[in-house]
Design a protein around this motif. Structure first.
Motif, short mmCIF file in Angstrom:
data_model
loop_
_atom_site.label_atom_id
_atom_site.label_comp_id
_atom_site.label_asym_id
_atom_site.label_seq_id
_atom_site.Cartn_x
_atom_site.Cartn_y
_atom_site.Cartn_z
N THR A 29 0.82 -1.22 0.00
CA THR A 29 0.00 0.00 0.00
C THR A 29 0.85 1.27 0.00
O THR A 29 0.31 2.37 -0.06
CB THR A 29 -0.95 0.02 1.21
N PRO A 61 -5.16 8.45 5.10
CA PRO A 61 -5.22 8.06 3.69
C PRO A 61 -4.52 9.08 2.79
O PRO A 61 -4.17 10.18 3.24
CB PRO A 61 -6.72 8.04 3.41
N VAL A 109 -8.57 7.82 9.76
CA VAL A 109 -9.48 6.81 10.28
C VAL A 109 -8.87 6.22 11.56
O VAL A 109 -7.73 5.75 11.54
CB VAL A 109 -9.72 5.69 9.25
N THR A 166 -8.99 -6.13 9.70
CA THR A 166 -9.30 -4.72 9.94
C THR A 166 -8.19 -3.83 9.40
O THR A 166 -8.44 -2.82 8.73
CB THR A 166 -9.48 -4.46 11.45
N GLU A 198 -5.91 -4.64 7.11
CA GLU A 198 -5.85 -4.76 5.64
C GLU A 198 -6.89 -3.89 4.98
O GLU A 198 -6.60 -3.18 4.01
CB GLU A 198 -6.05 -6.22 5.23
N GLN A 199 -8.11 -3.91 5.50
CA GLN A 199 -9.18 -3.10 4.91
C GLN A 199 -8.87 -1.61 5.04
O GLN A 199 -9.03 -0.87 4.08
CB GLN A 199 -10.51 -3.42 5.59
N ALA A 200 -8.43 -1.19 6.19
CA ALA A 200 -8.13 0.24 6.40
C ALA A 200 -7.02 0.72 5.49
O ALA A 200 -7.12 1.80 4.89
CB ALA A 200 -7.76 0.47 7.88
N ALA A 250 -5.96 -0.70 2.64
CA ALA A 250 -6.38 -0.79 1.23
C ALA A 250 -7.25 0.40 0.86
O ALA A 250 -7.06 1.00 -0.22
CB ALA A 250 -7.13 -2.10 1.00
N GLU A 251 -8.18 0.77 1.72
CA GLU A 251 -9.03 1.93 1.45
C GLU A 251 -8.21 3.22 1.45
O GLU A 251 -8.46 4.11 0.64
CB GLU A 251 -10.17 2.00 2.47
N ALA A 252 -7.26 3.32 2.35
CA ALA A 252 -6.44 4.53 2.44
C ALA A 252 -5.56 4.71 1.22
O ALA A 252 -5.23 5.83 0.84
CB ALA A 252 -5.57 4.47 3.70
N ARG A 263 -6.35 3.99 -1.88
CA ARG A 263 -7.12 4.25 -3.11
C ARG A 263 -6.96 5.68 -3.57
O ARG A 263 -6.78 6.59 -2.89
CB ARG A 263 -8.59 3.97 -2.89
#
Length: 96
Positions: free
Chosen positions: A35, A70, A76, A86, A88-90, A92-94, A96
């Protein structure tokens, strides 16, 4: 740039569990690399006014505090008890 902030302390049992179960593993380090995230760690073992101010800024009464910044948008705050999913999701979203 994505930034993962870990506010911790040596006496914090939850912090130590999160570090052992999530933050010290190869999967977490690979995730940071994938990321493009920078990892920052603040140590509140001996109360530090700058870390105290950071905690207050995020309405945290103590550690652990995990904040993902992000590339765009607002930071966040993650839950006190982390899971690999949790994080990984945070991240990955950050990214983008």
């Amino acid at each position: 740039q994505v930034v993962f902030v870990n506010m911790t302390a040596d006496w914090c049992v939850t912090c130590k569990a999160n570090e052992r179960n999530v933050l010290s593993g190869d999967a977490f380090h690979d995730l940071l690399a994938r990321t493009g995230a920078t990892y920052l760690r603040g140590d509140w073992t001996n109360t530090d006014p700058q870390i105290s101010a950071f905690l207050e800024q995020h309405n945290a009464v103590g550690v652990p505090l995990y904040v993902v910044y992000p590339r765009q948008g607002e930071p966040v705050v993650l839950p006190a008890v982390l899971s690999q999913a949790t994080v990984e999701q945070a991240l990955a979203e950050a990214a983008r």
